[in-house]
Motif scaffolding. Structure first.
Motif, PDB file in Angstrom:
ATOM      1  N   ILE A  11       0.876  -1.164   0.000  1.00 53.98           N
ATOM      2  CA  ILE A  11       0.000   0.000   0.000  1.00 53.98           C
ATOM      3  C   ILE A  11       0.922   1.224   0.000  1.00 53.98           C
ATOM      4  O   ILE A  11       1.693   1.427   0.940  1.00 53.98           O
ATOM      5  CB  ILE A  11      -0.919   0.007   1.237  1.00 53.98           C
ATOM      6  N   TYR A  12       0.854   2.000  -1.068  1.00 55.35           N
ATOM      7  CA  TYR A  12       1.731   3.162  -1.213  1.00 55.35           C
ATOM      8  C   TYR A  12       1.151   4.352  -0.470  1.00 55.35           C
ATOM      9  O   TYR A  12      -0.041   4.632  -0.562  1.00 55.35           O
ATOM     10  CB  TYR A  12       1.950   3.470  -2.695  1.00 55.35           C
ATOM     11  N   VAL A  13       2.005   5.022   0.286  1.00 53.14           N
ATOM     12  CA  VAL A  13       1.576   6.108   1.157  1.00 53.14           C
ATOM     13  C   VAL A  13       2.487   7.313   0.986  1.00 53.14           C
ATOM     14  O   VAL A  13       3.620   7.188   0.536  1.00 53.14           O
ATOM     15  CB  VAL A  13       1.567   5.655   2.642  1.00 53.14           C
ATOM     16  N   ASP A  14       1.956   8.472   1.363  1.00 54.94           N
ATOM     17  CA  ASP A  14       2.751   9.696   1.326  1.00 54.94           C
ATOM     18  C   ASP A  14       3.488   9.932   2.633  1.00 54.94           C
ATOM     19  O   ASP A  14       4.544  10.546   2.651  1.00 54.94           O
ATOM     20  CB  ASP A  14       1.861  10.913   1.015  1.00 54.94           C
ATOM     21  N   ASP A  15       2.912   9.471   3.741  1.00 55.00           N
ATOM     22  CA  ASP A  15       3.490   9.683   5.070  1.00 55.00           C
ATOM     23  C   ASP A  15       3.435   8.352   5.826  1.00 55.00           C
ATOM     24  O   ASP A  15       2.372   7.952   6.314  1.00 55.00           O
ATOM     25  CB  ASP A  15       2.703  10.769   5.804  1.00 55.00           C
ATOM     26  N   LEU A  16       4.574   7.672   5.909  1.00 57.20           N
ATOM     27  CA  LEU A  16       4.630   6.334   6.493  1.00 57.20           C
ATOM     28  C   LEU A  16       4.156   6.308   7.942  1.00 57.20           C
ATOM     29  O   LEU A  16       3.364   5.451   8.333  1.00 57.20           O
ATOM     30  CB  LEU A  16       6.044   5.759   6.385  1.00 57.20           C
ATOM     31  N   GLU A  17       4.611   7.223   8.754  1.00 59.98           N
ATOM     32  CA  GLU A  17       4.236   7.229  10.179  1.00 59.98           C
ATOM     33  C   GLU A  17       2.739   7.479  10.351  1.00 59.98           C
ATOM     34  O   GLU A  17       2.086   6.843  11.179  1.00 59.98           O
ATOM     35  CB  GLU A  17       5.066   8.249  10.960  1.00 59.98           C
ATOM     36  N   ARG A  18       2.189   8.396   9.566  1.00 55.93           N
ATOM     37  CA  ARG A  18       0.748   8.668   9.629  1.00 55.93           C
ATOM     38  C   ARG A  18      -0.039   7.422   9.224  1.00 55.93           C
ATOM     39  O   ARG A  18      -1.022   7.063   9.863  1.00 55.93           O
ATOM     40  CB  ARG A  18       0.412   9.849   8.713  1.00 55.93           C
ATOM     41  N   GLY A  55      -0.882 -16.559   5.845  1.00 55.09           N
ATOM     42  CA  GLY A  55      -0.827 -16.698   4.402  1.00 55.09           C
ATOM     43  C   GLY A  55      -0.174 -15.535   3.713  1.00 55.09           C
ATOM     44  O   GLY A  55       0.989 -15.585   3.369  1.00 55.09           O
ATOM     45  N   VAL A  56      -0.891 -14.459   3.495  1.00 55.30           N
ATOM     46  CA  VAL A  56      -0.395 -13.324   2.732  1.00 55.30           C
ATOM     47  C   VAL A  56      -0.084 -12.170   3.672  1.00 55.30           C
ATOM     48  O   VAL A  56      -0.856 -11.876   4.569  1.00 55.30           O
ATOM     49  CB  VAL A  56      -1.442 -12.869   1.684  1.00 55.30           C
ATOM     50  N   SER A  57       1.042 -11.526   3.456  1.00 53.54           N
ATOM     51  CA  SER A  57       1.385 -10.344   4.230  1.00 53.54           C
ATOM     52  C   SER A  57       1.716  -9.218   3.265  1.00 53.54           C
ATOM     53  O   SER A  57       1.665  -9.393   2.051  1.00 53.54           O
ATOM     54  CB  SER A  57       2.574 -10.615   5.158  1.00 53.54           C
ATOM     55  N   GLY A  58       2.060  -8.079   3.811  1.00 55.04           N
ATOM     56  CA  GLY A  58       2.368  -6.937   2.971  1.00 55.04           C
ATOM     57  C   GLY A  58       2.971  -5.815   3.765  1.00 55.04           C
ATOM     58  O   GLY A  58       3.303  -5.975   4.946  1.00 55.04           O
ATOM     59  N   ALA A  59       3.106  -4.667   3.101  1.00 53.10           N
ATOM     60  CA  ALA A  59       3.776  -3.539   3.733  1.00 53.10           C
ATOM     61  C   ALA A  59       3.202  -2.217   3.266  1.00 53.10           C
ATOM     62  O   ALA A  59       2.648  -2.113   2.169  1.00 53.10           O
ATOM     63  CB  ALA A  59       5.268  -3.577   3.412  1.00 53.10           C
ATOM     64  N   LEU A  60       3.370  -1.221   4.115  1.00 55.49           N
ATOM     65  CA  LEU A  60       3.171   0.161   3.718  1.00 55.49           C
ATOM     66  C   LEU A  60       4.486   0.602   3.084  1.00 55.49           C
ATOM     67  O   LEU A  60       5.559   0.263   3.589  1.00 55.49           O
ATOM     68  CB  LEU A  60       2.867   1.042   4.931  1.00 55.49           C
ATOM     69  N   VAL A  61       4.419   1.354   1.987  1.00 60.70           N
ATOM     70  CA  VAL A  61       5.627   1.770   1.275  1.00 60.70           C
ATOM     71  C   VAL A  61       5.564   3.262   1.025  1.00 60.70           C
ATOM     72  O   VAL A  61       4.585   3.771   0.479  1.00 60.70           O
ATOM     73  CB  VAL A  61       5.768   1.037  -0.077  1.00 60.70           C
TER      74      VAL A  61
END
Length: 129
Positions: A11-18, A55-61
Motif C-alpha cells: 500500500i503506497y503512502v505519502d506519510d509512512l508514520e501517519r 498466508g499473505v502479508s504486505g507492507a506500507l511503502v
C-alpha cells in the motif's frame, strides 16, 4: 512454492508514520520497519505484522514522489508468486501488457518485476530466483 494466488501486497503512502498510526488504530495491527533494498532513505517500508500461517502479508511503502511517478496512480500493488518471475515477465508484452520495471533484486528477499495489465492495473511478480 506458495499455494496462495497472491503472496504479497504493498500500500503506497505519502506519510509512512501517519499511515502506520491509521492502520494500527483501525485494524489493531503492529508494524516492523524493513530496510530499504537499495540502501537509500528515499524508500521506506513498514511490514504488517501477522500471525504465523496467515498466508499473505504486505507492507506500507513510502517512496519519494510515489503518487506522481507511478503507473496508473497506483495506491496498491499485489504480487503473484512465481518460480522465476522473469518467465512470467517474458509473457506480459505478448499478452498485451507492459513491463514497467524488469526483474530486479530486492536483496535477500528475492526478485520482483512490476508490470501493467491490459486495463492499466499495476501488478507485481515475485520469486526467490
Amino acid at each position: 512454492m506458495n499455494t496462495n494466488s497472491i503472496c504479497w501486497f504493498e500500500i503506497y503512502v505519502d506519510d509512512l508514520e501517519r499511515a502506520k498510526r491509521f492502520y494500527t488504530a483501525v485494524l489493531g495491527t503492529k508494524f516492523h520497519d524493513l530496510p530499504s533494498p537499495d540502501g537509500s532513505d528515499e524508500f521506506k517500508m513498514a511490514c504488517f505484522s501477522s500471525p504465523e500461517n496467515q498466508g499473505v502479508s504486505g507492507a506500507l511503502v513510502q517512496m519519494k514522489e510515489t503518487r506522481t511517478n507511478n503507473p496508473g496512480n497506483t495506491s496498491t500493488i499485489v504480487y503473484f508468486p512465481c518460480e522465476d518471475c522473469s518467465v512470467e515477465e517474458s509473457r506480459v508484452a505478448n499478452a498485451g501488457g507492459t513491463v514497467h520495471c524488469p526483474k530486479m533484486s530486492i536483496g535477500e528477499h528475492g526478485f520482483i518485476s512490476i508490470c501493467l495489465d491490459t486495463e492499466n492495473n499495476t501488478f507485481g511478480l515475485y520469486s526467490m530466483q
